[in-house]
Design a protein around this motif. Structure first.
Motif, PDB file in Angstrom:
ATOM      1  N   ASP A  75       8.139  15.792   5.331  1.00 28.03           N
ATOM      2  CA  ASP A  75       9.372  15.030   5.474  1.00 28.03           C
ATOM      3  C   ASP A  75       9.018  13.583   5.813  1.00 28.03           C
ATOM      4  OD1 ASP A  75       9.544  14.555   8.546  1.00 28.03           O
ATOM      5  OD2 ASP A  75       9.156  16.710   8.376  1.00 28.03           O
ATOM      6  N   ALA A  76       9.980  12.696   5.648  1.00 29.50           N
ATOM      7  CA  ALA A  76       9.733  11.260   5.787  1.00 29.50           C
ATOM      8  C   ALA A  76       9.192  10.906   7.166  1.00 29.50           C
ATOM      9  CB  ALA A  76      11.011  10.480   5.498  1.00 29.50           C
ATOM     10  N   ALA A  81       4.740   9.076  10.446  1.00 37.72           N
ATOM     11  CA  ALA A  81       4.041   9.216  11.730  1.00 37.72           C
ATOM     12  C   ALA A  81       2.547   9.455  11.526  1.00 37.72           C
ATOM     13  CB  ALA A  81       4.656  10.351  12.539  1.00 37.72           C
ATOM     14  N   LEU A  82       2.196  10.290  10.555  1.00 38.32           N
ATOM     15  CA  LEU A  82       0.783  10.564  10.293  1.00 38.32           C
ATOM     16  C   LEU A  82       0.062   9.302   9.845  1.00 38.32           C
ATOM     17  CD1 LEU A  82       0.884  14.049   8.513  1.00 38.32           C
ATOM     18  CD2 LEU A  82      -0.075  13.542  10.761  1.00 38.32           C
ATOM     19  N   GLU A 103      12.393   2.630   0.703  1.00 36.81           N
ATOM     20  CA  GLU A 103      12.100   1.337   1.319  1.00 36.81           C
ATOM     21  C   GLU A 103      12.098   1.414   2.842  1.00 36.81           C
ATOM     22  OE1 GLU A 103      13.404  -3.337   0.670  1.00 36.81           O
ATOM     23  OE2 GLU A 103      14.160  -1.757  -0.634  1.00 36.81           O
ATOM     24  N   ALA A 104      12.918   2.289   3.417  1.00 39.12           N
ATOM     25  CA  ALA A 104      12.970   2.408   4.874  1.00 39.12           C
ATOM     26  C   ALA A 104      11.653   2.917   5.443  1.00 39.12           C
ATOM     27  CB  ALA A 104      14.111   3.336   5.286  1.00 39.12           C
ATOM     28  N   PRO A 108       8.093  -0.710   6.597  1.00 39.77           N
ATOM     29  CA  PRO A 108       7.452  -0.674   7.919  1.00 39.77           C
ATOM     30  C   PRO A 108       5.999  -0.216   7.869  1.00 39.77           C
ATOM     31  CG  PRO A 108       9.643   0.308   8.020  1.00 39.77           C
ATOM     32  CD  PRO A 108       9.334   0.112   6.573  1.00 39.77           C
ATOM     33  N   LEU A 109       5.671   0.713   6.964  1.00 37.36           N
ATOM     34  CA  LEU A 109       4.285   1.166   6.869  1.00 37.36           C
ATOM     35  C   LEU A 109       3.381   0.066   6.324  1.00 37.36           C
ATOM     36  CD1 LEU A 109       4.222   4.897   5.644  1.00 37.36           C
ATOM     37  CD2 LEU A 109       3.507   3.961   7.853  1.00 37.36           C
TER      38      LEU A 109
END
Length: 232
Positions: A75-76, A81-82, A103-104, A108-109
C-alpha cells in the motif's frame, strides 16, 4: 544489471559477480524479490553489504510492484515508509520510484531522496501495450516536471510500429530535456531498443547477468560488445 536473488546469499553472490564484469556499470537491488522486504533494517544491512561487494559501482534500489512486473504489492503508506527508511540508511546511490504511486507519494519521496544526495529514477511500465505517441510524451514530461533525475519508460510492443513510435517519442523528448533517459520496449520485438536506444536519445539500458528481470533483456557481455561495435 539487476540483482534478483531471493536470499541475502544470492544477492551477495550476484553483486560479487557484477563487480568483476566490465560490462556491468551499475547494479540494481530488487527489493521486491526478498521475502523479508518489509523488514527495512534487514534490507538496509543487505544493501550496505551489496554496496561493499560492488567495489565502487553505483547501486540502484528498486521496489517493483506486481502491477508493473514485480513480485509484491505494497500500500502507498508502506511503500513510502520503506523508501524513507532505506534512504535514511544511506546505502543506495539511486532509487527507482514508480510514477503510478501518485504525485502525493512521488513528490515527497523525490524531495526526501534529494535531501540525502540520492538520485531518483521515476519510472513507468506497461507490460500489456504501447500507448500513443502523445501519451508516451506526456508521461515523460510529467516525470521531468515532478523532479526526477532520470526519466524511465518501458513498454510492451506488439509490432515494429510500436517500437518505432517509442523511439520517436524518445527522440522528441530528447529535444525537450537534458536529463538522462532510460527508454525501452520489452520482449523479443523490443530488443532492438536496448541495443540502439542511445541513437534516439536514451542514455541507459538494463542487461542481465543470469536471470533476466524483465522480458527481452540481453546478457551484459553480449550487449556491451554490440554497443561498442555500434559506437565504432
Amino acid at each position: 544489471m539487476s540483482l534478483t536473488g531471493a536470499s541475502e546469499e544470492d544477492m551477495l553472490r550476484q553483486a560479487s559477480e557484477a563487480a568483476k564484469r566490465d560490462s556491468v556499470q551499475m547494479a540494481e537491488l530488487r527489493a521486491d524479490k526478498l521475502a523479508f522486504v518489509t523488514d527495512a533494517e534487514r534490507v538496509a544491512r543487505l544493501g550496505h553489504a551489496v554496496r561493499t561487494r560492488l567495489q565502487g559501482k553505483p547501486l540502484l534500489l528498486t521496489f517493483r510492484s506486481k502491477a508493473e512486473g514485480g513480485d509484491k504489492t505494497l500500500d502507498a503508506h508502506t511503500y513510502s515508509a520503506l523508501y524513507r527508511q532505506w534512504l535514511d540508511a544511506g546505502f543506495a546511490d539511486l532509487i527507482d520510484i514508480e510514477m503510478q504511486a501518485g504525485e502525493a507519494v512521488v513528490r515527497p519521496l523525490i524531495a526526501c531522496a534529494h535531501q540525502r544526495n540520492t538520485r531518483v529514477i521515476l519510472s513507468y511500465h506497461d507490460f500489456a501495450t504501447t500507448p500513443s505517441l502523445a501519451d508516451i510524451l506526456s508521461r515523460l514530461q510529467q516525470q521531468d516536471a515532478q523532479g526526477a533525475d532520470i526519466l524511465k519508460i518501458a513498454l510492451m510492443p506488439h509490432s515494429p510500429a510500436d517500437v518505432t513510435r517509442l523511439l520517436d517519442a524518445s527522440w522528441q523528448m530528447r529535444q525537450q530535456t537534458d536529463k538522462p533517459m532510460l527508454i525501452m520496449a520489452m520482449g523479443d520485438t523490443g530488443k532492438i531498443t536496448r541495443m540502439s536506444g542511445e541513437l534516439f536519445g536514451s542514455n541507459l539500458t538494463f542487461a542481465s547477468l543470469g536471470e533476466a528481470s524483465a522480458p527481452g533483456q540481453i546478457a551484459s557481455d553480449e550487449l556491451a560488445q554490440f554497443l561498442e561495435a555500434l559506437r565504432q
